[in-house]
Motif scaffolding. Structure first.
Motif, PDB file in Angstrom:
ATOM      1  N   GLN A   1       0.823  -1.208   0.000  1.00 31.77           N
ATOM      2  CA  GLN A   1       0.000   0.000   0.000  1.00 31.77           C
ATOM      3  C   GLN A   1       0.859   1.260   0.000  1.00 31.77           C
ATOM      4  N   ASN A   2       2.009   1.196   0.654  1.00 29.81           N
ATOM      5  CA  ASN A   2       2.921   2.340   0.655  1.00 29.81           C
ATOM      6  C   ASN A   2       3.520   2.590  -0.718  1.00 29.81           C
ATOM      7  N   ARG A   3       3.344   1.640  -1.614  1.00 33.24           N
ATOM      8  CA  ARG A   3       3.850   1.780  -2.984  1.00 33.24           C
ATOM      9  C   ARG A   3       2.714   1.790  -4.002  1.00 33.24           C
ATOM     10  N   GLN A   4       1.583   2.350  -3.560  1.00 30.78           N
ATOM     11  CA  GLN A   4       0.415   2.587  -4.408  1.00 30.78           C
ATOM     12  C   GLN A   4      -0.199   1.312  -4.977  1.00 30.78           C
ATOM     13  N   GLN A   5      -0.027   0.197  -4.287  1.00 29.46           N
ATOM     14  CA  GLN A   5      -0.672  -1.050  -4.694  1.00 29.46           C
ATOM     15  C   GLN A   5      -1.812  -1.304  -3.710  1.00 29.46           C
ATOM     16  N   ASN A   6      -2.977  -0.784  -4.034  1.00 31.96           N
ATOM     17  CA  ASN A   6      -4.078  -0.785  -3.073  1.00 31.96           C
ATOM     18  C   ASN A   6      -4.935  -2.043  -3.137  1.00 31.96           C
ATOM     19  N   ARG A   7      -4.876  -2.765  -4.244  1.00 33.55           N
ATOM     20  CA  ARG A   7      -5.606  -4.028  -4.341  1.00 33.55           C
ATOM     21  C   ARG A   7      -4.615  -5.158  -4.103  1.00 33.55           C
ATOM     22  N   VAL A   8      -4.728  -5.804  -2.956  1.00 33.39           N
ATOM     23  CA  VAL A   8      -3.779  -6.840  -2.571  1.00 33.39           C
ATOM     24  C   VAL A   8      -4.530  -8.120  -2.248  1.00 33.39           C
ATOM     25  N   ARG A   9      -4.093  -9.217  -2.845  1.00 37.40           N
ATOM     26  CA  ARG A   9      -4.652 -10.544  -2.567  1.00 37.40           C
ATOM     27  C   ARG A   9      -3.459 -11.490  -2.434  1.00 37.40           C
ATOM     28  N   ILE A  10      -3.163 -11.938  -1.226  1.00 37.84           N
ATOM     29  CA  ILE A  10      -1.962 -12.727  -0.976  1.00 37.84           C
ATOM     30  C   ILE A  10      -2.309 -13.978  -0.177  1.00 37.84           C
ATOM     31  N   PHE A  11      -1.448 -14.992  -0.290  1.00 38.43           N
ATOM     32  CA  PHE A  11      -1.611 -16.199   0.528  1.00 38.43           C
ATOM     33  C   PHE A  11      -0.234 -16.766   0.838  1.00 38.43           C
ATOM     34  N   GLU A  12      -0.178 -17.614   1.840  1.00 36.96           N
ATOM     35  CA  GLU A  12       1.075 -18.260   2.238  1.00 36.96           C
ATOM     36  C   GLU A  12       0.753 -19.577   2.909  1.00 36.96           C
ATOM     37  N   SER A  13       1.608 -20.553   2.667  1.00 37.49           N
ATOM     38  CA  SER A  13       1.553 -21.799   3.432  1.00 37.49           C
ATOM     39  C   SER A  13       2.836 -21.868   4.237  1.00 37.49           C
ATOM     40  N   GLY A  14       2.707 -22.199   5.506  1.00 34.01           N
ATOM     41  CA  GLY A  14       3.899 -22.233   6.348  1.00 34.01           C
ATOM     42  C   GLY A  14       3.582 -22.755   7.724  1.00 34.01           C
ATOM     43  N   LEU A  15       4.588 -22.670   8.587  1.00 38.66           N
ATOM     44  CA  LEU A  15       4.454 -23.182   9.942  1.00 38.66           C
ATOM     45  C   LEU A  15       4.120 -22.065  10.918  1.00 38.66           C
ATOM     46  N   THR A  16       3.244 -22.363  11.858  1.00 42.71           N
ATOM     47  CA  THR A  16       3.048 -21.506  13.014  1.00 42.71           C
ATOM     48  C   THR A  16       3.503 -22.290  14.243  1.00 42.71           C
ATOM     49  N   PHE A  17       3.762 -21.568  15.331  1.00 44.15           N
ATOM     50  CA  PHE A  17       4.352 -22.190  16.509  1.00 44.15           C
ATOM     51  C   PHE A  17       3.488 -21.876  17.723  1.00 44.15           C
ATOM     52  N   VAL A  18       2.869 -22.894  18.265  1.00 41.60           N
ATOM     53  CA  VAL A  18       1.936 -22.693  19.372  1.00 41.60           C
ATOM     54  C   VAL A  18       2.375 -23.543  20.560  1.00 41.60           C
ATOM     55  N   GLN A  19       2.070 -23.023  21.741  1.00 45.62           N
ATOM     56  CA  GLN A  19       2.367 -23.749  22.971  1.00 45.62           C
ATOM     57  C   GLN A  19       1.152 -24.561  23.393  1.00 45.62           C
ATOM     58  N   ILE A  20       1.335 -25.858  23.502  1.00 44.72           N
ATOM     59  CA  ILE A  20       0.270 -26.756  23.959  1.00 44.72           C
ATOM     60  C   ILE A  20       0.823 -27.569  25.111  1.00 44.72           C
ATOM     61  N   ASP A  21       0.243 -27.363  26.290  1.00 45.05           N
ATOM     62  CA  ASP A  21       0.691 -28.044  27.511  1.00 45.05           C
ATOM     63  C   ASP A  21       2.180 -27.814  27.759  1.00 45.05           C
TER      64      ASP A  21
END
Length: 794
Positions: free
Chosen positions: A562-582
């Motif tokens: 958006q700071n570079r005048q690209q106001n229509r943005v449609r993005i995706f990503e596949s990756g890892l998230t890191f969560v604490q369980i017990d």
């Protein structure tokens, strides 16, 4: 690392020009990022001695000078510099000289007075700014008539070498010279003698090493009686500047010079500012230290420091303290030269927001046998320039804790296996001799003992890498790779990630890859309900927390676009998230996306562009679910999340278990993340999408289909899906489908209610339906709708 090419050639001088030298270094694994001349091209500029200065008869701001340029008769030059005085030495461009910018010096007349040359300032010669408004002043001992390029050693280039972390041995002129000589197969030699200066009396400073495992070697000595007015020689200043360091004073410059030359960090303390013994110890939590850059640090108890009886003096291996720093008034110096293990320094500079040339080297490793040589070199340079008396060296060494060099076995057949080429045994031995290894022949190969400075050598593969590097990867023959191709079969019930990505691409999304580490403040504000983990040694302060969701990366990417005048943005990503369980950190693969801006790209055919909304994103998510045939098992359940706008968010539930979430970014977070407009985000676990239904064939019924339209009046807040679930819960083999065709609010309907109209598709696969069967089914559906969601026929 930056270094002067001329300085390097004092150690070893292959018959290569600058470009060939850079190429050979790069091929040997020491990548040269740049070659810059220390000064732009100019010629015929000599050292001039100004004999006299007189005012110009017709110009108040001009002077007429007579300048001796070593050609017998002085030359007359009209000069407008404010600092020109009789007796000074300056840079004089002769008639016919060419200055930077292709500026030609010719005979001229200025206000009627002839001028046969030009006295030059630093900027006119393209030299570094000397802070002087006028002529570049040369030392009084500059030889008259000598070419300025030769006198100032300007026929030199600066090499910028980008070293990998394992090659800390090359963070010096000596280290790079060793490799250059090995690659070029020529000799190299130290351009100075290893001689310790004469020592007088015991060192007056006691040294107590309380952490020998972290500092197994600490050397120190006192220097007194030196010339406090001695300045750093011009040649040394030039080499420091070309190595990327600014000259400060002689004592500091000496330590920096040895750092660049040999790779050993050192430090100088003002002896008068020390109290009691020098102590190498761990800090007491809460102790304060003001560093040389005037930054006050609150120390933690895992930080190795240099201290005296009054408290901390320096961060060991990182930076000295301001209180004990040397200055122009220093009368006595305590020089220290130590070996700190990488474990004692790694992460400490970053933890305190620092990065120094010293920490850069100690973190990667410094030769444990180098401190004695480095201290001797520093003392020799210092006493040669400023004189003085040097005490005996106080050496505290724990020899059993110093790094031990271990021999490594090397087999010829393994070289062939990994490099794909046969290299003669005598060539292999020659390579390792040039690299300083000790070689012991064995029945099946060699036993190689690396020199102390090659602490990156640990296994046989490291040795083979050295063979390939010095032999030349470009000299290895091209060998076809032959390997059996065994393509694994993908179960038909498994959904490929590639297919999911392609589905999003076809819907106008672009794939992005963002960092797995995010700013802790944003993580805590955006999703406080998800516990996160912080790194002990983050790359930077804004990459401290391990992400629990892809959303921070999406928002940074949107803000960037958006700071570079690209106001229509449609993005995706596949990756890892890191969560604490017990209490345990678990890696969860997810697929997420974000949209903002108009629904369709700008086009002449789009007269009224529409901004995306919640249902546009929901449609994209349903596309992914449809690919895995999950749409009938997934429910979008209203749920409030801190990151999302109230009433514009939902949990994605598969068979009653939450596997993702989606919604509109809360407006209060837009300023924090730097985005504008309505941003919609989703994230769903990949394991929820990875299994799909295997298609099965069913016979098409030959018998006619019956359709019945029913309009139900329900509560206005009831989700349409709830009515669908109620209708589809009927136990019937002839109900083939239910479709929504209308939602109505208005006249004839209570304000708090709405009408939902459904089409029932009824069909038997083996016979024609009877009216009684259809009516019984419809009645059953009406009853179930009334029982489960309090629906009534309109």
């Amino acid at each position: 690392m930056k270094l002067s090419e001329n300085w390097l050639r004092e150690w070893t001088n292959p018959d290569w020009d600058s470009n060939r030298l850079a190429e050979e270094l790069s091929l040997a694994g020491l990548e040269v990022d740049g070659i810059e001349p220390v000064a732009p091209a100019f010629n015929n500029v000599v050292v001039g001695h100004v004999l006299s200065v007189e005012k110009h008869p017709d110009a108040d701001k001009l002077n007429v000078t007579q300048v001796d340029v070593g050609q017998g008769e002085p030359v007359q030059i009209v000069c407008g510099a404010k600092n020109v005085v009789a007796g000074m030495k300056a840079c004089c461009a002769m008639v016919g000289a060419t200055l930077p910018g292709d500026f030609q010096i010719k005979k001229a007349k200025l206000r009627g007075v002839s001028s046969n040359g030009m006295l030059c300032g630093a900027s006119e010669l393209g030299l570094p700014d000397d802070g002087v408004d006028g002529l570049h002043v040369l030392p009084n001992d500059a030889p008259i008539g000598m070419d300025v390029r030769d006198y100032l050693n300007l026929n030199d280039t600066v090499l910028e070498v980008d070293l990998t972390p394992n090659r800390a041995d090359c963070l010096s002129v000596e280290g790079i010279a060793r490799d250059v000589a090995a690659v070029a197969n020529i000799a190299w030699q130290q351009p100075f003698e290893n001689m310790m200066v004469a020592q007088q009396g015991a060192c007056s400073v006691e040294i107590k090493v309380q952490e020998p495992a972290l500092c197994p070697k600490y050397l120190g000595c006192v220097v007194t009686g030196f010339d406090t007015q001695a300045n750093t020689p011009k040649w040394m200043q030039q080499r420091l500047q070309r190595g990327g360091l600014n000259p400060k004073n002689l004592m500091v410059d000496i330590t920096n010079y040895v750092l660049l030359e040999l790779g050993q960090p050192m430090h100088a303390f003002d002896l008068a500012k020390l109290t009691g013994a020098i102590q190498v110890r761990k800090a007491v939590a809460g102790e304060k230290l003001i560093t040389l850059d005037e930054k006050e640090l609150t120390l933690t108890d895992d930080t190795l420091i240099i201290a005296d009886d009054n408290g901390p003096l320096a961060l060991a291996g990182v930076m000295g303290g301001l209180h004990s720093a040397v200055s122009d008034t220093t009368q006595a110096i305590f020089f220290e030269c130590a070996h700190f293990t990488p474990l004692s320094v790694v992460g400490k500079a970053r933890a305190y927001g620092l990065h120094t040339d010293s920490s850069h080297r100690f973190e990667r490793g410094v030769d444990a046998q180098l401190p004695e040589r480095a201290l001797a070199r520093a003392l020799a340079l210092f006493t040669k320039i400023a004189g003085g008396q040097v005490s005996e060296v106080n050496a505290q060494i724990s020899a059993e804790l110093l790094p031990q060099v271990k021999p490594i076995a090397l087999r010829p057949e393994r070289i062939v296996k990994l490099l794909g080429a046969y290299i003669a045994n005598d060539q292999v031995e020659s390579i390792f001799k040039r690299l300083g290894f000790s070689i012991e022949n064995q029945a099946d190969g060699w036993l190689m003992t690396p020199p102390s400075y090659r602490f990156d050598m640990a296994i046989e593969a490291d040795l083979i890498e050295e063979v390939g590097r010095i032999y030349g990867y470009n000299n290895l023959p091209e060998t076809p790779v032959e390997a059996p191709v065994r393509l694994p079969s993908l179960p038909e019930s498994e959904q490929e990630l590639y297919g999911l990505k392609q589905a999003l691409v076809q819907r106008g999304y672009h794939e992005v890859v963002t960092y797995s580490f995010v700013e802790e403040a944003k993580q805590a504000v955006l999703l406080p309900e998800l516990p996160y983990v912080c790194l002990q040694n983050p790359i930077s302060d804004d990459m401290k927390a391990m992400r629990t969701t892809l959303f921070p990366g999406f928002l940074n990417t949107i803000a960037y676009n958006q700071n570079r005048q690209q106001n229509r943005v449609r993005i995706f990503e596949s990756g890892l998230t890191f969560v604490q369980i017990d209490g345990q950190v678990q890696q969860v693969p997810v697929l997420g996306g974000a949209i903002v801006g108009s629904k369709t790209p700008n086009s002449w055919a789009v007269t009224e562009p529409r901004v995306v909304d919640f249902y546009d994103l929901k449609g994209d998510v349903e596309t992914l679910l449809g690919m895995s045939h999950l749409q009938n098992r997934v429910r979008f359940v209203p749920h409030e999340y801190t990151i999302f706008h109230p009433g514009q968010s939902a949990a994605i539930q598969l068979d009653g278990k939450t596997v993702g979430f989606m919604g509109q970014l809360h407006p209060k977070h837009a300023k924090l993340t730097g985005v504008s407009g309505k941003v919609f985000l989703f994230e769903i676990r990949l394991d929820a999408l990875s299994t799909k239904l295997v298609p099965s064939a069913n016979a098409i019924s030959k018998f006619p289909e019956v359709q019945r339209d029913l309009a139900f009046v329900v509560d206005g807040e009831l989700p349409v899906q709830a009515l669908f679930d109620a209708v589809e819960s009927v136990e019937s083999s002839i109900l083939q489908g239910v479709e929504l065709f209308d939602i109505y609010r208005g006249q004839g309907i209570e304000p708090h209610q709405k009408s939902i109209a459904l089409t029932l598709k009824i069909q038997h696969t083996e016979r024609t339906l009877q009216d009684e069967e259809v009516e019984a089914l419809v009645a059953q559906i009406i009853d179930l709708a009334a029982q489960k969601v309090q629906a009534r026929l309109r």
